[in-house]
Design an enzyme around this catalytic site. Structure first.
Site, PDB file in Angstrom:
ATOM      1  N   GLU A  19      -3.145  -3.144  -2.273  1.00 46.74           N
ATOM      2  CA  GLU A  19      -4.286  -2.597  -1.525  1.00 46.74           C
ATOM      3  C   GLU A  19      -4.707  -1.275  -2.163  1.00 46.74           C
ATOM      4  OE1 GLU A  19      -3.326  -1.590   2.539  1.00 46.74           O
ATOM      5  OE2 GLU A  19      -5.400  -1.158   3.072  1.00 46.74           O
ATOM      6  N   TRP A  57       0.863  -1.187   0.000  1.00 50.74           N
ATOM      7  CA  TRP A  57       0.000   0.000   0.000  1.00 50.74           C
ATOM      8  C   TRP A  57       0.893   1.229   0.000  1.00 50.74           C
ATOM      9  CZ3 TRP A  57      -0.225   4.080   3.561  1.00 50.74           C
ATOM     10  CH2 TRP A  57      -1.137   5.088   3.180  1.00 50.74           C
ATOM     11  N   HIS A  84     -11.608   1.882   2.711  1.00 51.65           N
ATOM     12  CA  HIS A  84     -11.031   2.534   1.530  1.00 51.65           C
ATOM     13  C   HIS A  84     -11.992   2.737   0.377  1.00 51.65           C
ATOM     14  CE1 HIS A  84      -6.567   1.636   2.674  1.00 51.65           C
ATOM     15  NE2 HIS A  84      -7.255   2.193   3.645  1.00 51.65           N
ATOM     16  N   ASP A 134     -11.732   7.184   6.249  1.00 51.30           N
ATOM     17  CA  ASP A 134     -10.862   6.052   6.596  1.00 51.30           C
ATOM     18  C   ASP A 134     -10.251   6.274   7.975  1.00 51.30           C
ATOM     19  OD1 ASP A 134      -9.237   3.767   6.204  1.00 51.30           O
ATOM     20  OD2 ASP A 134      -7.588   5.043   5.551  1.00 51.30           O
ATOM     21  N   ASP A 171      -6.598  -3.988  10.635  1.00 48.15           N
ATOM     22  CA  ASP A 171      -5.870  -2.750  10.338  1.00 48.15           C
ATOM     23  C   ASP A 171      -6.620  -1.563  10.931  1.00 48.15           C
ATOM     24  OD1 ASP A 171      -4.250  -0.774   9.365  1.00 48.15           O
ATOM     25  OD2 ASP A 171      -4.984  -0.878   7.312  1.00 48.15           O
ATOM     26  N   HIS A 185      -8.163  -6.157   4.763  1.00 46.62           N
ATOM     27  CA  HIS A 185      -7.824  -5.380   5.948  1.00 46.62           C
ATOM     28  C   HIS A 185      -9.141  -5.049   6.610  1.00 46.62           C
ATOM     29  CE1 HIS A 185      -3.516  -3.634   5.342  1.00 46.62           C
ATOM     30  NE2 HIS A 185      -3.524  -4.924   5.582  1.00 46.62           N
ATOM     31  N   LYS A 215      -7.123   2.304  -2.544  1.00 46.01           N
ATOM     32  CA  LYS A 215      -7.648   3.325  -1.641  1.00 46.01           C
ATOM     33  C   LYS A 215      -8.269   4.455  -2.445  1.00 46.01           C
ATOM     34  CE  LYS A 215      -6.537   5.837   2.521  1.00 46.01           C
ATOM     35  NZ  LYS A 215      -5.668   5.943   3.671  1.00 46.01           N
ATOM     36  N   ASP A 224     -10.070   4.387  10.624  1.00 46.47           N
ATOM     37  CA  ASP A 224      -9.400   3.257  11.286  1.00 46.47           C
ATOM     38  C   ASP A 224      -9.734   3.127  12.765  1.00 46.47           C
ATOM     39  OD1 ASP A 224      -7.769   1.771   9.274  1.00 46.47           O
ATOM     40  OD2 ASP A 224      -7.001   3.781   8.893  1.00 46.47           O
ATOM     41  N   ASP A 284      -9.432  -3.098   1.887  1.00 46.55           N
ATOM     42  CA  ASP A 284      -9.539  -2.554   3.244  1.00 46.55           C
ATOM     43  C   ASP A 284     -10.908  -1.891   3.303  1.00 46.55           C
ATOM     44  OD1 ASP A 284      -9.479  -0.379   5.206  1.00 46.55           O
ATOM     45  OD2 ASP A 284      -7.341  -0.760   5.429  1.00 46.55           O
TER      46      ASP A 284
END
Ligand code: RNT
Ligand code: ZN
Length: 417
Positions: free
Chosen positions: A223, A182, A260, A292, A324, A284, A225, A294, A257
């Site tokens: 990955e 990524w 994303h 995003d 993640d 993820h 995004k 997280d 992910d």
């Protein structure tokens, strides 16, 4: 005998679900625990802090600031998690005590020997990630897509070094290493040349993958995004780019992910779409709030839905699952533990779904009954099955493990400067 479990087991059996089998199955599904929740993604090879399109917020005391602290914290949280683990390491977590510092293009397996020792001690595999952020050569926001050929070569060499380190991990542990690429490459504002950036990005990843490796040992991923902080207008590794790259290169798999994508897109729907085309995919697992962000993974609807899609498609062996998230505003060990336990819950919940019955109702067009059954299923005594699973894994149940965190906080974390 645990009478609550016995009674729950009977209720599930009445709808055709074998909870003992679900528990046994879950015990063998590896889930990768990311080292970067423990120190706010800072790592050991820089003192500049986190840059490159991602951000942690919060300043809860007790952050691990060296390898000893991070490994001790990770070990503590792992002791509170049921189920089979892998650990997920980023290249900026190289440990340099043998022979001093080297830059990322020169990293070698020896810089990760302590991670291998830790993995062996716990009988777990290791996943790996090149680190294309938090570095002076990533300052422009462009790494693998950079028009500066020296910078681009530096990052290609970093990627190749990481392939070699990934293979070392796989050989040492005997477990396949998933290596995820990524980068935050992109533009803050409207680019003048998207195609050029993406063609360089593509060429760079192809060059990284030209490093010889055994695809049974190392599984490189790309990955995607949609945007990052400071790269709001454009990202090189968009969804289309990453999916098509993985489709066109049989030594690479796509990684999704769930933070994303645009906010109304859901990865639970993308999982079965990708499984139609790719032998293997990677995830993820995170929790985006509006962006995003997280946040720590919870046992919420979309998390459950993602787990269900893996189980329903009978694709447990085809989906590499990694966590993640990074929350610096709460006790970091608790964050790790809640996130890991939540994904375990989601998997167990999915394994306890009477999916054959539900599928039959759908295929027969009995959509009224399907709705009724799916709703009633939600109030089954799942908590009792979960507690039994924890007990059989030798870890504390909900409401009990948090005491350990409080104790660790007062005995260890609060003493850190
Ligand atoms: C960033 C990506 C990436 C990172 C880790 C630290 O948006 O999700 O996976 O979180 O590499
Ligand atoms: Zn991610």
């Amino acid at each position: 005998m645990n009478t609550r479990y016995e009674s729950a087991k009977e209720m599930y059996a009445a709808i055709g679900v074998d909870t003992d089998a679900a528990i046994e199955k879950l015990k063998n599904i590896p889930v990768s625990l990311h080292c970067w929740q423990g120190d706010d993604v800072i790592g050991f090879d820089n003192d500049g802090g986190l840059t490159g399109g991602i951000q942690t917020t919060g300043d809860y005391p007790g952050r691990a600031s060296n390898p000893e602290e991070l490994l001790a914290d990770m070990e503590k949280s792992m002791s509170l998690m049921p189920g089979k683990k892998k650990i997920n390491v980023h290249a900026n977590y190289a440990i340099f005590d043998e022979g001093g510092f080297v830059d990322r293009d020169k990293l070698e397996p020896k810089h990760f020997k302590k991670w291998v020792d830790f993995a062996k001690k716990h009988g777990v595999g290791i996943d790996f990630n090149p680190t294309f952020f938090s570095h002076p050569k990533a300052k422009s926001g462009l790494t693998l897509s950079s028009p500066d050929e020296d910078i681009r070569k530096f990052w290609i060499d970093h990627g190749k070094a990481c392939i070699r380190i990934s293979e070392y991990f796989a050989k040492e542990t005997g477990i396949t290493c998933v290596m995820n690429i990524w980068t935050g490459d992109g533009m803050k504002d409207i680019p003048a040349d998207r195609y050029g950036l993406r063609m360089r990005y593509k060429d760079s990843i192809e060059q990284i993958l030209s490093e010889p490796f055994d695809f049974n040992l190392v599984k490189p991923c790309v990955e995607s995004k949609v945007f990052g902080i400071g790269v709001e207008a454009f990202t090189c590794g968009s969804s289309e780019f990453a999916l098509l790259f993985a489709a066109a290169n049989d030594n690479c798999i796509p990684l999704m992910d769930n933070g994303h994508y645009h906010p109304t897109e859901v990865v639970s729907d993308k999982i079965p779409a990708l499984l139609c085309f790719f032998p293997e995919i990677a995830l993820h697992i995170t929790r985006p709030i509006r962006w995003d962000s997280d946040h720590v993974v919870l046992f919420d609807d979309e998390t459950k839905e993602m787990a269900k899609e893996i189980v329903r498609a009978d694709a447990i062996d085809r989906v590499y699952q990694a966590l993640d998230f990074f929350d610096a505003s709460i006790n970091r060990i608790s964050a790790w533990t809640v996130g890991f336990r939540s994904w375990q819950k989601a998997l167990l919940y999915a394994l306890c779904e009477p999916s054959a019955t539900f599928k039959k109702l759908q295929d027969n067009g009995d959509l009224t009954e399907l709705m009724v059954m799916q709703e009633e299923y939600k109030t089954m005594p799942f908590g009792d099955v979960w507690l039994e699973y924890c007990r059989r894994c030798g870890v504390k149940g909900d409401k009990e493990w948090f005491e350990e965190i409080r104790k660790y906080e007062s005995e260890v974390l609060s003493k850190r400067g």
